[in-house]
Write an enzyme that holds these catalytic residues in place. Structure first.
Site, short mmCIF file in Angstrom:
data_model
loop_
_atom_site.label_atom_id
_atom_site.label_comp_id
_atom_site.label_asym_id
_atom_site.label_seq_id
_atom_site.Cartn_x
_atom_site.Cartn_y
_atom_site.Cartn_z
N THR A 44 0.84 -1.20 0.00
CA THR A 44 0.00 0.00 0.00
C THR A 44 0.87 1.25 0.00
O THR A 44 2.00 1.23 0.52
CB THR A 44 -0.89 0.01 1.26
OG1 THR A 44 -1.44 1.31 1.44
CG2 THR A 44 -0.09 -0.31 2.52
N TYR A 85 -1.19 -0.09 10.42
CA TYR A 85 -1.49 -0.78 9.16
C TYR A 85 -0.34 -0.63 8.16
O TYR A 85 0.18 -1.61 7.64
CB TYR A 85 -2.79 -0.20 8.56
CG TYR A 85 -3.02 -0.64 7.13
CD1 TYR A 85 -3.26 -1.97 6.83
CD2 TYR A 85 -2.95 0.28 6.07
CE1 TYR A 85 -3.45 -2.38 5.50
CE2 TYR A 85 -3.14 -0.11 4.76
CZ TYR A 85 -3.39 -1.45 4.48
OH TYR A 85 -3.56 -1.85 3.18
#
Ligand SMILES: NC(=O)c1ccc[n+]([C@@H]2O[C@H](COP(=O)([O-])OP(=O)(O)OC[C@H]3O[C@@H](n4cnc5c(N)ncnc54)[C@H](O)[C@@H]3O)[C@@H](O)[C@H]2O)c1
Length: 343
Positions: A115, A139
């Protein structure tokens, strides 16, 4: 045979479909914590947890998988702030267990869903792969931790990998078979659909950013284009290509207001919305340079127009008002949106 972990989820299911269309056999490995059995579209589905080395070993061995596409993860940024243990557990331990299983079973090709959250606060946009990595959420940190482990797994066990750092995934299967069905829903476009369909008003977090209309700019990449990037990454590894890291985006950032306008045009409905304060950690602009993947994999997004992304998403959303639960109950309310940012 390709093992697709998280293949019952949003991006994994679209990628599994693309693999099958391209002639690959796939096995989906998913614990269905956030995925949907129906999203397998009839492909073999093993219900298992990626943290379970033996279960992943067994899946690789029995399917004779030659490669793993690893989508399985938890991905709600704000949730990761409150539950870092759970995020490390699924995202890091799950990926390392999968890699350990691959090493033992001599499966040597790995495609990893990373990501742009690995970059943290951008010091310059568009983000290049060489931008410093300094994630601001657990995350993003979990994804970076796995990226950093991969060269060690290559040296020790010969596992070559491609890490795809996506921006915001959006859209739905152009053929209408698959779409986004997250609970709670954290992504802007489906939240705007919910607002347009009688759900709570869409919240615009901050309207005083130094952008063309004051709202945040984000890069939305079509889920079918993401699936195509995975397919190309697999081809590259199968042809003996070296491990690499690529951003995947469109380089055409849209503001929150532009998303709302596109949703209004496509749906023909007003999107009730209200202003909300800026969220901590939300940069004004987040978009990625894709020069590297365009050059190396000849990947070019085919459905980059915001209008196309929203239209495809709306086709799915309007025909599946309850997501994969295809038969809406009469009078059933739209799904509940959340205040969180995801992905
Ligand atoms: N959606 C985005 O905008 C976005 C952006 C950047 C990166 N990503 C990454 O892409 C990947 C897929 O995202 P998505 O939007 O399809 O998410 P998703 O939640 O729809 O899919 C994830 C899938 O993984 C499964 N899963 C979760 N934990 C598991 C476990 N322990 N064992 C087995 N299966 C498990 C879930 O059931 C689900 O089917 C994730 O790794 C995510 O971090 C997504």
């Amino acid at each position: 045979m390709i093992l697709v972990t998280g293949g019952a989820g949003y991006i994994g299911s679209q990628s599994a479909k693309a693999l099958r269309v391209a002639g690959y056999r796939v096995v989906i490995f998913d614990n269905l914590s956030a995925g949907h059995r129906e999203a397998a579209l009839g492909a073999p589905l093993i219900e298992g947890d990626v943290r379970d080395v033996d279960a992943v070993r067994c899946a690789i061995r029995e399917s004779r998988a030659s490669a793993v596409m690893h989508f399985a993860a938890r991905l709600v940024v704000a949730e990761s702030m409150h539950d870092p243990a759970g995020y490390y557990e699924t995202n890091v331990r799950g990926a390392l267990a999968t890699l350990e299983a691959m090493a033992v079973e001599r499966c040597h090709l790995f495609i990893f869903s990373s990501t742009c959250a690995v970059y943290g606060e951008p010091t310059e946009v568009p983000l290049r792969e060489t931008h410093p990595t300094a994630p601001i959420s657990p995350y993003g940190q979990t994804k970076l931790a796995v990226e950093q482990a991969l060269p060690h797994f290559e040296r020790a066990y010969g596992i070559r990998s491609i890490r795809l750092r996506y921006v915001n995934a959006a859209g739905a299967d152009p053929e209408g078979d698959l779409g986004e069905d997250h609970t709670p829903e954290v992504h802007a476009i489906p939240r705007a659909f919910d607002a347009a369909s009688g759900g709570p008003p869409f919240e615009i977090f901050g309207e005083d950013y130094p952008t063309r209309d004051g709202t945040c700019l984000r890069d939305y990449v079509h889920v079918a284009d993401l699936a195509d990037a995975h397919l190309r990454a697999l081809h590259r590894l199968e042809q003996g290509g070296a491990s690499a890291t690529y951003n995947v985006g469109t380089e055409r950032p849209s503001s929150v207001r532009e998303v709302l306008s596109a949703v209004e045009r496509v749906t023909g409905r007003a999107v009730p919305h209200r202003s909300a304060p800026r969220r901590p950690g939300d940069p004004a602009m987040l978009h990625a340079s894709t020069a590297r993947i365009r050059e190396a994999l000849r990947w070019v997004p085919q459905r980059a127009e915001l209008e196309t992304i929203v239209s495809d998403a709306w086709r799915w959303h309007s025909t599946h008002p309850r997501g994969f639960q295809v038969t809406p109950r009469p009078g059933s309310p739209p799904r509940t949106p959340a205040r969180w940012g995801g992905g």
